[in-house]
Design a protein around this motif. Sequence first.
Motif, PDB file in Angstrom:
ATOM      1  N   GLU A 287       0.830  -1.214   0.000  1.00 41.38           N
ATOM      2  CA  GLU A 287       0.000   0.000   0.000  1.00 41.38           C
ATOM      3  C   GLU A 287       0.858   1.254   0.000  1.00 41.38           C
ATOM      4  OE1 GLU A 287      -2.526   2.044   3.458  1.00 41.38           O
ATOM      5  OE2 GLU A 287      -3.523   0.241   2.669  1.00 41.38           O
ATOM      6  N   ALA A 288       1.899   1.265   0.830  1.00 42.12           N
ATOM      7  CA  ALA A 288       2.747   2.456   0.952  1.00 42.12           C
ATOM      8  C   ALA A 288       3.509   2.737  -0.342  1.00 42.12           C
ATOM      9  CB  ALA A 288       3.718   2.294   2.118  1.00 42.12           C
ATOM     10  N   VAL A 289       3.980   1.684  -0.995  1.00 47.44           N
ATOM     11  CA  VAL A 289       4.701   1.866  -2.255  1.00 47.44           C
ATOM     12  C   VAL A 289       3.738   2.291  -3.356  1.00 47.44           C
ATOM     13  CG1 VAL A 289       6.007   0.682  -4.055  1.00 47.44           C
ATOM     14  CG2 VAL A 289       6.567   0.282  -1.653  1.00 47.44           C
ATOM     15  N   HIS A 290       2.586   1.641  -3.419  1.00 50.87           N
ATOM     16  CA  HIS A 290       1.605   1.929  -4.477  1.00 50.87           C
ATOM     17  C   HIS A 290       1.081   3.358  -4.387  1.00 50.87           C
ATOM     18  CE1 HIS A 290      -1.567   1.266  -7.360  1.00 50.87           C
ATOM     19  NE2 HIS A 290      -2.485   1.615  -6.471  1.00 50.87           N
ATOM     20  N   LEU A 291       0.857   3.852  -3.168  1.00 51.31           N
ATOM     21  CA  LEU A 291       0.295   5.194  -2.982  1.00 51.31           C
ATOM     22  C   LEU A 291       1.364   6.283  -2.945  1.00 51.31           C
ATOM     23  CD1 LEU A 291      -2.495   4.439  -0.336  1.00 51.31           C
ATOM     24  CD2 LEU A 291      -2.727   4.678  -2.824  1.00 51.31           C
TER      25      LEU A 291
ATOM     26  N   ILE B 153       5.952   5.587   0.326  1.00 47.95           N
ATOM     27  CA  ILE B 153       7.365   5.224   0.196  1.00 47.95           C
ATOM     28  C   ILE B 153       7.754   5.587  -1.227  1.00 47.95           C
ATOM     29  CG2 ILE B 153       9.031   3.338   0.108  1.00 47.95           C
ATOM     30  CD1 ILE B 153       7.388   1.922   2.246  1.00 47.95           C
ATOM     31  N   PRO B 154       8.659   6.553  -1.413  1.00 50.29           N
ATOM     32  CA  PRO B 154       8.985   7.027  -2.769  1.00 50.29           C
ATOM     33  C   PRO B 154       9.504   5.902  -3.664  1.00 50.29           C
ATOM     34  CG  PRO B 154       9.915   8.483  -1.103  1.00 50.29           C
ATOM     35  CD  PRO B 154       9.407   7.276  -0.377  1.00 50.29           C
ATOM     36  N   PHE B 155       9.205   6.018  -4.939  1.00 54.69           N
ATOM     37  CA  PHE B 155       9.651   5.023  -5.915  1.00 54.69           C
ATOM     38  C   PHE B 155      11.163   4.840  -5.855  1.00 54.69           C
ATOM     39  CE2 PHE B 155      11.102   3.730 -10.119  1.00 54.69           C
ATOM     40  CZ  PHE B 155      10.279   2.642 -10.381  1.00 54.69           C
TER      41      PHE B 155
END
Length: 337
Positions: A206-210, A213-215
């Motif tokens: 969730e954190a990566v997708h939204l 957590i920056p790409f």
Amino acid sequence: MMAGRPKVPGGILAFDAGNSKTDVALVSADGTVLGTARGGGFEPHIVGAFAAVEGLAPLVAAAAAEAGLTIGDGPLVQQISACLANADLPIEEERLAEAFESFGWATSVSVANDTFALLRAGVDEPRGVAVVCGAGINCAGLLPDGRTARFAAVGKISGDWGGGQQLADEAFSAAARAADGRGPDTALEKALPAHYGVDSVAALIEAVHLGDIPFSRRLEATPLLFQVAAAGDPVATAVVQQQAEEIVAMATVAMRRLDLLDEPTDVVLGGGVLTAGHPLLMETVVRLLSAAAPKAIPRVVDVPPVVGAALLGLDRTNAAQAAHSHLRAAFAPPPAA
């Protein structure tokens, strides 16, 4: 041929331009380093060939200023030797060469993929094979008569497998599949959320997708993958094994194309993944390479690739061997304490 005389007769303007940084070296005909500069990444596939080369102008000016020169009438040097990331296809090299020519920095321009800089930096003559495994992966081979072996290396569509970005993706995928039952158990299921400061794989996804957590932080999963593999995790170990197999496959194919498979041949290894010193990866590469090409000599490059770009320039200007040695000495690593 452009009008005017070079300000550094017989000199080389060398570029090693990668995705994250660019190094420039202004070198005299005898191999003396007159000026250097470093800047950001080189992205002609995003901004276009001319704009990408135009972005190098401040670095050329800085290297020239260090040499006591100014950009003005006539070229600075005889030869530009530009080894560039994202110059993956011959047509891209042609367009970039035209862009360099338009700035008038040299009377002659040579453009190649940056893998050739790594290769030339690691060998005493223009002969051998190099594999770079950094954010992506590529391989090149070179012979003294100018014959080359290369790969398109533009991602999945050209058959690429591996490099830091894909290894990170493989780590995330393995953790997700372990968490939801599609895949085998792996220590990555706990290690990845812990590293990123969340309490589960679901929260990490969730954190990566939204974008919480920056790409850009996704690449942090790559060294973590190697740590988990080193601890004996079979899933992580299998990914490292596949990366080693791909590195050796590229090197072996390049050697075969150049009829070097049965001859003593330097195989230069570079890029962040290969120079990070992960024992499992390096030991597996050496073992597999020895089986596929018993006379191959693997070596990790110990000088900056811009040295290779400059050496290729000296090759093109038929500089004396003493010039090559002089240049290498200027970039030699300090002796161990």
